[in-house]
Design a protein around this motif. Structure first.
Motif, PDB file in Angstrom:
ATOM      1  N   ALA A  40       0.734  -1.176  -0.049  1.00 24.90           N
ATOM      2  CA  ALA A  40      -0.100   0.077  -0.110  1.00 24.90           C
ATOM      3  C   ALA A  40       0.818   1.270  -0.029  1.00 24.90           C
ATOM      4  CB  ALA A  40      -0.895  -0.019   1.130  1.00 24.90           C
ATOM      5  N   GLU A  41       1.931   1.288   0.639  1.00 28.16           N
ATOM      6  CA  GLU A  41       2.965   2.384   0.870  1.00 28.16           C
ATOM      7  C   GLU A  41       3.670   2.503  -0.629  1.00 28.16           C
ATOM      8  OE1 GLU A  41       5.143   5.746   2.171  1.00 28.16           O
ATOM      9  OE2 GLU A  41       3.249   4.810   3.124  1.00 28.16           O
ATOM     10  N   ILE A  42       3.880   1.282  -1.162  1.00 23.78           N
ATOM     11  CA  ILE A  42       4.745   1.608  -2.318  1.00 23.78           C
ATOM     12  C   ILE A  42       3.571   2.197  -3.506  1.00 23.78           C
ATOM     13  CG2 ILE A  42       5.546   0.192  -4.290  1.00 23.78           C
ATOM     14  CD1 ILE A  42       6.747  -1.858  -2.117  1.00 23.78           C
ATOM     15  N   GLU A  43       2.324   1.803  -3.529  1.00 27.14           N
ATOM     16  CA  GLU A  43       1.417   2.230  -4.438  1.00 27.14           C
ATOM     17  C   GLU A  43       1.246   3.727  -4.182  1.00 27.14           C
ATOM     18  OE1 GLU A  43      -0.945   2.396  -7.651  1.00 27.14           O
ATOM     19  OE2 GLU A  43       0.323   0.966  -7.240  1.00 27.14           O
ATOM     20  N   LYS A  44       1.020   4.140  -2.757  1.00 22.31           N
ATOM     21  CA  LYS A  44       1.125   5.515  -2.754  1.00 22.31           C
ATOM     22  C   LYS A  44       2.040   6.272  -3.075  1.00 22.31           C
ATOM     23  CE  LYS A  44       0.393   8.566   1.424  1.00 22.31           C
ATOM     24  NZ  LYS A  44       0.360   8.720   2.849  1.00 22.31           N
ATOM     25  N   LEU A  45       3.285   5.892  -3.148  1.00 22.32           N
ATOM     26  CA  LEU A  45       4.481   6.582  -3.173  1.00 22.32           C
ATOM     27  C   LEU A  45       4.617   6.587  -4.997  1.00 22.32           C
ATOM     28  CD1 LEU A  45       7.089   5.064  -0.739  1.00 22.32           C
ATOM     29  CD2 LEU A  45       6.383   7.604  -1.180  1.00 22.32           C
ATOM     30  N   ARG A  46       4.264   5.541  -5.475  1.00 22.37           N
ATOM     31  CA  ARG A  46       4.040   5.565  -6.959  1.00 22.37           C
ATOM     32  C   ARG A  46       3.353   6.684  -7.425  1.00 22.37           C
ATOM     33  NH1 ARG A  46       3.955  -0.939  -8.418  1.00 22.37           N
ATOM     34  NH2 ARG A  46       6.290  -1.450  -8.190  1.00 22.37           N
ATOM     35  N   LYS A  47       2.216   6.594  -6.829  1.00 22.79           N
ATOM     36  CA  LYS A  47       1.021   7.675  -7.448  1.00 22.79           C
ATOM     37  C   LYS A  47       1.473   9.125  -7.156  1.00 22.79           C
ATOM     38  CE  LYS A  47      -3.685   9.029  -6.669  1.00 22.79           C
ATOM     39  NZ  LYS A  47      -4.980   8.996  -5.920  1.00 22.79           N
ATOM     40  N   ARG A  48       2.087   9.360  -5.977  1.00 24.96           N
ATOM     41  CA  ARG A  48       2.897  10.753  -5.685  1.00 24.96           C
ATOM     42  C   ARG A  48       3.910  10.929  -6.677  1.00 24.96           C
ATOM     43  NH1 ARG A  48       1.864  15.651  -4.563  1.00 24.96           N
ATOM     44  NH2 ARG A  48       3.587  16.693  -3.504  1.00 24.96           N
ATOM     45  N   ASP A  49       4.696  10.003  -7.031  1.00 28.23           N
ATOM     46  CA  ASP A  49       5.690  10.340  -7.804  1.00 28.23           C
ATOM     47  C   ASP A  49       5.298  10.854  -9.158  1.00 28.23           C
ATOM     48  OD1 ASP A  49       8.915   9.368  -8.485  1.00 28.23           O
ATOM     49  OD2 ASP A  49       7.833   8.856 -10.276  1.00 28.23           O
ATOM     50  N   GLN A  50       4.165  10.109  -9.755  1.00 34.13           N
ATOM     51  CA  GLN A  50       3.747  10.535 -11.034  1.00 34.13           C
ATOM     52  C   GLN A  50       3.050  11.799 -10.917  1.00 34.13           C
ATOM     53  OE1 GLN A  50       4.139   9.053 -14.024  1.00 34.13           O
ATOM     54  NE2 GLN A  50       2.970  10.775 -14.862  1.00 34.13           N
ATOM     55  N   GLU A  51       2.206  11.925 -10.040  1.00 36.56           N
ATOM     56  CA  GLU A  51       1.827  13.466  -9.735  1.00 36.56           C
ATOM     57  C   GLU A  51       2.682  14.455  -9.842  1.00 36.56           C
ATOM     58  OE1 GLU A  51      -0.334  12.668  -6.297  1.00 36.56           O
ATOM     59  OE2 GLU A  51      -2.344  11.986  -7.385  1.00 36.56           O
ATOM     60  N   VAL A  52       3.832  14.320  -8.908  1.00 37.35           N
ATOM     61  CA  VAL A  52       4.901  15.272  -8.760  1.00 37.35           C
ATOM     62  C   VAL A  52       5.574  15.479 -10.130  1.00 37.35           C
ATOM     63  CG1 VAL A  52       6.995  15.826  -7.832  1.00 37.35           C
ATOM     64  CG2 VAL A  52       5.254  14.989  -6.410  1.00 37.35           C
ATOM     65  N   ARG A  53       5.877  14.454 -11.022  1.00 38.60           N
ATOM     66  CA  ARG A  53       6.633  14.560 -12.028  1.00 38.60           C
ATOM     67  C   ARG A  53       5.779  15.349 -13.326  1.00 38.60           C
ATOM     68  NH1 ARG A  53      11.424  11.527 -11.782  1.00 38.60           N
ATOM     69  NH2 ARG A  53      11.300  10.120 -10.032  1.00 38.60           N
ATOM     70  N   THR A  54       4.258  15.104 -13.245  1.00 39.78           N
ATOM     71  CA  THR A  54       3.674  15.634 -14.263  1.00 39.78           C
ATOM     72  C   THR A  54       3.260  17.032 -14.177  1.00 39.78           C
ATOM     73  OG1 THR A  54       2.282  13.391 -14.433  1.00 39.78           O
ATOM     74  CG2 THR A  54       1.175  15.264 -15.037  1.00 39.78           C
TER      75      THR A  54
END
Length: 119
Positions: A40-54
């Motif tokens: 769950a933490e990994i998925e949350k971090l993956r989502k945040r990573d994509q949002e920040v980069r976008t």
């Protein structure tokens, strides 16, 4: 003069970034070996990573030639050993155009648009 435009909130995806902005991989454990909480933490971090980069890419695109280099990111290590972008900023040239007030006004409008992009 430069202005940093930090990321402090989430946005919907704008575009995919080039591979140079992908998360830095360190020692990686298979995702299936992670606990449910870690997954769950990994998925949350993956989502945040994509949002920040976008988000940062939207600022770069809006700034056009006023962006000084690419985005700078702050990272957090996930339980899988990878680094994920959790914040970022883009440096923007905010110096006036000497002897040309009209061009300075146009530049200021572009700077404003870059700062408001993806909001």
């Amino acid at each position: 003069h430069t202005m940093n435009i930090p990321t402090s909130h989430s946005h919907s995806p704008f575009s995919l970034l080039s591979p140079q902005y992908q998360g830095v991989q360190r020692k990686t454990q298979p995702f299936s070996n992670q606990s449910t909480e870690e997954q769950a933490e990994i998925e949350k971090l993956r989502k945040r990573d994509q949002e920040v980069r976008t988000h940062e890419q939207a600022h770069i695109t809006s700034a056009g030639g006023l962006a000084k280099g690419g985005a700078t990111f702050s990272f957090q290590h996930g339980p899988d050993g990878k680094q994920y972008a959790v914040g970022g900023e883009v440096n923007i040239d905010t110096s006036p155009i000497v002897g040309n007030p009209e061009a300075t006004i146009r530049k200021a409008q572009q700077i404003r648009a870059a700062g408001l992009s993806s909001r």
